[in-house]
Design a protein around this motif. Structure first.
Motif, PDB file in Angstrom:
ATOM      1  N   UNK A  16      17.020  -9.395  45.450  1.00 16.69           N
ATOM      2  CA  UNK A  16      16.558 -10.434  46.269  1.00 16.69           C
ATOM      3  C   UNK A  16      17.407 -11.674  46.616  1.00 16.69           C
ATOM      4  N   UNK A  17      18.360 -11.893  45.799  1.00 17.45           N
ATOM      5  CA  UNK A  17      19.505 -12.819  46.371  1.00 17.45           C
ATOM      6  C   UNK A  17      20.463 -12.219  47.081  1.00 17.45           C
ATOM      7  N   UNK A  18      20.748 -11.107  47.033  1.00 17.84           N
ATOM      8  CA  UNK A  18      21.673 -10.367  47.782  1.00 17.84           C
ATOM      9  C   UNK A  18      20.887 -10.183  49.257  1.00 17.84           C
ATOM     10  N   UNK A  19      19.716  -9.590  49.121  1.00 13.38           N
ATOM     11  CA  UNK A  19      19.019  -9.621  50.168  1.00 13.38           C
ATOM     12  C   UNK A  19      18.878 -11.046  51.176  1.00 13.38           C
ATOM     13  N   UNK A  20      18.669 -12.088  50.423  1.00 13.16           N
ATOM     14  CA  UNK A  20      18.552 -13.369  51.169  1.00 13.16           C
ATOM     15  C   UNK A  20      19.861 -13.689  51.623  1.00 13.16           C
ATOM     16  N   UNK A  25      22.723 -15.068  56.680  1.00 17.33           N
ATOM     17  CA  UNK A  25      24.112 -15.202  57.288  1.00 17.33           C
ATOM     18  C   UNK A  25      23.944 -14.300  58.527  1.00 17.33           C
ATOM     19  N   UNK A  26      23.350 -12.959  58.358  1.00 13.27           N
ATOM     20  CA  UNK A  26      23.548 -12.320  59.601  1.00 13.27           C
ATOM     21  C   UNK A  26      22.708 -12.748  60.791  1.00 13.27           C
ATOM     22  N   UNK A  27      21.479 -13.336  60.566  1.00 14.18           N
ATOM     23  CA  UNK A  27      20.777 -13.969  61.662  1.00 14.18           C
ATOM     24  C   UNK A  27      21.533 -15.133  62.380  1.00 14.18           C
ATOM     25  N   UNK A  28      22.445 -15.769  61.361  1.00 14.70           N
ATOM     26  CA  UNK A  28      23.064 -16.735  62.180  1.00 14.70           C
ATOM     27  C   UNK A  28      24.205 -16.165  63.234  1.00 14.70           C
TER      28      UNK A  28
END
Length: 313
Positions: A16-20, A25-28
């Motif tokens: 979950x941390x990796x997904x978060x 960062x990808x949305x930015x």
């Protein structure tokens, strides 16, 4: 058993941390400014800067990520920029259509895939096997949006058996909701039955020539009891695995079908959030789907010990 679950839960937190981090960062990286989109073309640079500061979008990305993780750890997924309400509330409002769509789709996929896979394995090399394998390959390669449009044209427009789109009026009961969900559920069920069919067939083929089945036949048991009471029970673990993975994929991957059928589910919410650059909704929705995915995998591990006593951790 408890130690295994504890290790899996620790791995869940790491995933979950990796997904978060990836989602944040990808949305930015996507072009567009949510503040500019929200204020419109007539907004001044000062208005945009003021709104960005109000939502903390002017802070360095690592600081934004740390603040968001702190909120997530406390159970708060953030505040939607466009909806002006908590992301958790927005997700819960859209969860019902997505949940029931996934469950109905899984039921249809299992009702098609498991019997078809068993029949294909039992009569391998015969016309039944060839027909089932061909249909499974066809279903696996049909785009869900195309099949959805065909179903709408045939069953909703021409025959009038189902609504074209939507989820019914706000005061509609469960029967009316179900009527709106049956057509999209059938689309997803047909498409996802292909994997279940092929997986069930392969698992059955691995065990049909086993010694204990020949022993069961030698004792005079009927072929039906041999197949269902002995053979199929021994392939429950891989079948449960593929059913669990299919359910997780249905919950997280019904975006196209929800859009085609106009269902107000989580998939539709995510599409709207992406178009608006509503970062909190995108992050919260994808993190929630990832959490459901890993929890389903953990639940599958627990179910293994119930259906097969030989499995121990």
């Amino acid at each position: 058993m408890l130690a295994h679950i504890g290790r899996r839960f620790a791995g869940l937190l790491l995933v979950l941390f990796i997904v978060a981090a990836l989602v944040f960062f990808l949305t930015r990286l996507a072009p567009g400014d949510p503040a500019a989109l929200m204020l419109g073309d007539q907004a001044t640079a000062e208005d945009i800067a003021r709104l960005r500061a109000a939502y903390g979008l002017d802070q360095p990305l690592p600081l934004q990520f740390a603040l968001w993780l702190k909120e997530v750890a406390s159970g708060n997924l953030g505040q939607s920029i466009f909806l002006q309400r908590p992301v958790t509330q927005a997700l819960l409002e859209r969860a019902e259509p997505t949940f029931f769509l996934a469950m109905f789709s899984l039921a249809i996929a299992a009702a098609i895939g498991i019997p078809a896979g068993v029949a294909s394995a039992v009569w391998r090399g015969r016309p039944v096997d060839q027909t089932v394998s061909g249909l499974a390959m066809l279903a696996a390669n049909i785009p869900s949006f195309w099949l959805g449009l065909i179903f709408i044209q045939l069953f909703a427009v021409k025959l009038g058996w189902f609504p074209v789109a939507g989820y019914g009026a706000p005061e509609a009961g469960f029967a009316e909701r179900l009527r709106h969900l049956l057509l999209p559920a059938a689309v997803l069920g047909v498409v996802n039955s292909a994997l279940i069919t092929r997986f069930t067939r392969a698992s059955m083929l691995d065990i049909l020539d086993a010694d204990f089945l020949r022993t069961a036949r030698a004792k005079g048991l009927s072929e039906r009891r041999v197949l269902l009471g002995h053979a199929f029970r021994n392939v429950l673990v891989p079948v449960i695995t593929v059913l669990g993975l299919t359910l997780a994929l249905l919950i997280g991957g019904a975006i196209v079908t929800e859009t085609v059928f106009g269902l107000p589910g989580i998939g539709n919410l995510v599409v709207s959030a992406v178009l608006r650059r509503d970062y909190p909704v995108i992050q919260g929705a994808l993190l929630a789907v990832a959490a459901i995915y890993v929890l389903i995998n953990l639940l599958i591990d627990v179910i293994y010990t119930l259906v097969d006593p030989r499995v121990r951790y």
